[in-house]
Design a protein around this motif. Structure first.
Motif, PDB file in Angstrom:
ATOM      1  N   LEU A  20       0.834  -1.210   0.000  1.00 23.49           N
ATOM      2  CA  LEU A  20       0.000   0.000   0.000  1.00 23.49           C
ATOM      3  C   LEU A  20       0.867   1.258   0.000  1.00 23.49           C
ATOM      4  O   LEU A  20       1.831   1.362   0.761  1.00 23.49           O
ATOM      5  CB  LEU A  20      -0.905   0.036   1.236  1.00 23.49           C
ATOM      6  CG  LEU A  20      -2.166  -0.815   1.246  1.00 23.49           C
ATOM      7  CD1 LEU A  20      -2.938  -0.565   2.533  1.00 23.49           C
ATOM      8  CD2 LEU A  20      -3.040  -0.508   0.052  1.00 23.49           C
ATOM      9  N   THR A  21       0.481   2.197  -0.848  1.00 25.86           N
ATOM     10  CA  THR A  21       1.145   3.497  -0.884  1.00 25.86           C
ATOM     11  C   THR A  21       0.092   4.582  -1.054  1.00 25.86           C
ATOM     12  O   THR A  21      -0.639   4.591  -2.047  1.00 25.86           O
ATOM     13  CB  THR A  21       2.160   3.581  -2.041  1.00 25.86           C
ATOM     14  OG1 THR A  21       3.193   2.598  -1.863  1.00 25.86           O
ATOM     15  CG2 THR A  21       2.797   4.969  -2.110  1.00 25.86           C
ATOM     16  N   PHE A  22      -0.026   5.467  -0.074  1.00 26.10           N
ATOM     17  CA  PHE A  22      -0.916   6.615  -0.181  1.00 26.10           C
ATOM     18  C   PHE A  22      -0.579   7.601   0.930  1.00 26.10           C
ATOM     19  O   PHE A  22       0.174   7.285   1.863  1.00 26.10           O
ATOM     20  CB  PHE A  22      -2.401   6.212  -0.102  1.00 26.10           C
ATOM     21  CG  PHE A  22      -2.830   5.591   1.194  1.00 26.10           C
ATOM     22  CD1 PHE A  22      -3.292   6.380   2.247  1.00 26.10           C
ATOM     23  CD2 PHE A  22      -2.793   4.213   1.367  1.00 26.10           C
ATOM     24  CE1 PHE A  22      -3.708   5.817   3.442  1.00 26.10           C
ATOM     25  CE2 PHE A  22      -3.212   3.631   2.558  1.00 26.10           C
ATOM     26  CZ  PHE A  22      -3.663   4.437   3.604  1.00 26.10           C
ATOM     27  N   SER A  23      -1.124   8.807   0.831  1.00 25.31           N
ATOM     28  CA  SER A  23      -0.906   9.840   1.833  1.00 25.31           C
ATOM     29  C   SER A  23      -2.246  10.339   2.346  1.00 25.31           C
ATOM     30  O   SER A  23      -3.231  10.367   1.606  1.00 25.31           O
ATOM     31  CB  SER A  23      -0.117  11.019   1.254  1.00 25.31           C
ATOM     32  OG  SER A  23       1.180  10.601   0.836  1.00 25.31           O
ATOM     33  N   VAL A  24      -2.274  10.734   3.610  1.00 19.38           N
ATOM     34  CA  VAL A  24      -3.461  11.340   4.216  1.00 19.38           C
ATOM     35  C   VAL A  24      -3.104  12.791   4.501  1.00 19.38           C
ATOM     36  O   VAL A  24      -2.261  13.074   5.355  1.00 19.38           O
ATOM     37  CB  VAL A  24      -3.878  10.606   5.508  1.00 19.38           C
ATOM     38  CG1 VAL A  24      -5.187  11.171   6.037  1.00 19.38           C
ATOM     39  CG2 VAL A  24      -4.011   9.108   5.253  1.00 19.38           C
ATOM     40  N   ARG A  25      -3.737  13.703   3.777  1.00 21.26           N
ATOM     41  CA  ARG A  25      -3.342  15.106   3.811  1.00 21.26           C
ATOM     42  C   ARG A  25      -4.125  15.891   4.864  1.00 21.26           C
ATOM     43  O   ARG A  25      -5.272  15.549   5.186  1.00 21.26           O
ATOM     44  CB  ARG A  25      -3.544  15.751   2.440  1.00 21.26           C
ATOM     45  CG  ARG A  25      -2.819  15.036   1.313  1.00 21.26           C
ATOM     46  CD  ARG A  25      -2.852  15.858   0.040  1.00 21.26           C
ATOM     47  NE  ARG A  25      -4.192  16.262  -0.339  1.00 21.26           N
ATOM     48  CZ  ARG A  25      -5.032  15.509  -1.032  1.00 21.26           C
ATOM     49  NH1 ARG A  25      -4.675  14.292  -1.410  1.00 21.26           N
ATOM     50  NH2 ARG A  25      -6.230  15.964  -1.359  1.00 21.26           N
ATOM     51  N   PRO A  26      -3.549  16.958   5.367  1.00 19.70           N
ATOM     52  CA  PRO A  26      -4.258  17.811   6.338  1.00 19.70           C
ATOM     53  C   PRO A  26      -5.309  18.667   5.659  1.00 19.70           C
ATOM     54  O   PRO A  26      -5.268  18.909   4.451  1.00 19.70           O
ATOM     55  CB  PRO A  26      -3.137  18.686   6.916  1.00 19.70           C
ATOM     56  CG  PRO A  26      -2.085  18.720   5.852  1.00 19.70           C
ATOM     57  CD  PRO A  26      -2.153  17.396   5.161  1.00 19.70           C
ATOM     58  N   GLY A  27      -6.275  19.125   6.456  1.00 17.09           N
ATOM     59  CA  GLY A  27      -7.286  20.053   5.970  1.00 17.09           C
ATOM     60  C   GLY A  27      -8.488  19.423   5.324  1.00 17.09           C
ATOM     61  O   GLY A  27      -9.422  20.128   4.937  1.00 17.09           O
TER      62      GLY A  27
END
Length: 363
Positions: A20-27
């Protein structure tokens, strides 16, 4: 911010999470979706350092979770609302967490007030209802005033007022620029809450996109048109190069063109319309479409499956015992009427009569 790269978890022969590769971004609120057994809980546990990955990395604001000093001030998480000492009061449960993470005592009162548990702060957690326990778990996640929050099934056990509250709470946290990562099986609630979606199936990434784009890609959008001049409407549409598919209620369904253009087309030909409505699939329909081949556990409507007769028995399998009649009480303790006339019911009655005779002989 949460960054996941090549995250993999294997239990023996079972590959639970697959690169798995992903990012959880702020805002924004990022929803985490997947069928049962997809690897969501395992992924979230690895984010918190509760499970070690077989390969890959998870970084919380650029660091591994175990490198964080006073981690509750960086990331607050609700994974299991029952993960608390039942003998402690709500206040002392939070106080213990606060003292272990260098959090001021005043934050305990603030967290309890935020989740609406001030009135029961001195009551032991073991007496809490499911919804109250859920609120206490949310209070623990908020305790350190973290920049990153992670919730697994946050509305579980909450009443309608509580669901509305947690939805607005998450939106408010995201509006403050915090990172909010939430997993849930309630598609209707996720559709009202999440801005972005990460969807996995059988441990693999299936989608990493906005809510609107996810629904658009994985569902059919069309326009419904209904007119008292049914056939003429079809001819006008065909002449303009639009294919109309008949619906059961007498309407026409048209793909690939907007409602505004179709309305203008009808008006240009003097057609009266009783309906002109764009149709968009729900998040649930889009999710089912995308994950149809990733579902590991399929339920059926009855013993013989959703339709058709029961499959032929395996000749090598042992014969199953006869079941008691549906209208009769089950088990030997139900008395002489238990079971049908033959089978185990008859055997039990014969055995019971024999026991009575033996007892009489022994008197």
């Amino acid at each position: 911010m949460i960054e996941i790269e090549g995250l993999t978890k294997r239990y023996g022969e079972k590959l639970a999470v697959d690169r798995l590769t992903f990012s959880v971004r702020p805002g924004i609120i990022t929803g985490f979706l997947g069928p049962n057994g997809a690897g969501k809980s395992t992924t979230m546990r690895m984010m918190l350092g509760l499970d070690n990955p077989t390969a890959g990395t998870v970084r919380i604001d650029g660091k591994h979770y175990r490198q964080l000093k006073d981690p509750l001030t960086y990331l607050g998480a609700l994974l299991d609302a029952k993960a608390m000492h039942g003998g402690r009061s709500a206040y002392h449960h939070l106080l213990c967490l606060a003292q272990s993470n260098g959090i001021p005592r005043a934050r305990v009162h603030q967290a309890l007030d935020t989740v609406g548990l001030t009135a029961v702060a001195k009551k032991r957690a073991k007496g809490f209802s499911l919804g109250m326990g859920q609120r206490l778990g949310i209070a623990a996640a908020l305790l350190g005033d973290p920049r990153i929050l992670m919730f697994d099934e946050p509305v579980n056990g909450l009443d309608p007022e509580g669901i509305h509250w947690i939805r607005n709470l998450m939106k408010g946290l995201a509006a403050q620029g915090r990172t909010v990562f939430v997993s849930s099986h309630l598609m209707s609630e996720m559709a009202l809450t999440a801005d972005h979606l990460v969807v996995i199936g059988q441990g693999r990434l299936l989608a990493d996109t906005s809510m609107a784009e996810f629904i658009r890609r994985n569902s059919r959008s069309y326009v419904r048109m209904r007119s008292p001049e049914h056939e003429r409407l079809r001819d006008v549409l065909a002449a303009a190069g639009h294919t109309a598919v008949p619906a059961k209620d007498g309407a026409w369904e048209i793909d690939g063109v907007g409602a505004d253009r179709l309305g203008e087309l009808a008006a240009g030909h003097g057609l009266v319309l009783h309906e002109l409505s764009p149709q968009q699939a729900s998040l649930e329909e889009a999710f089912m479409q995308l994950t149809a081949e990733s579902v590991e556990y399929h339920a059926h409507s009855g013993p013989s499956g959703p339709s058709g007769p029961t499959a032929p028995a395996d000749p090598a399998a042992p014969a199953a015992p006869a079941a008691p009649a549906a209208s009769e009480p089950a088990g030997p303790g139900a008395g002489p009427q238990a079971g049908p006339a033959g089978g185990w019911g008859a055997d039990w009655r014969r055995k019971n009569r024999k026991n009575r005779k033996n007892r009489k002989k022994g008197r």
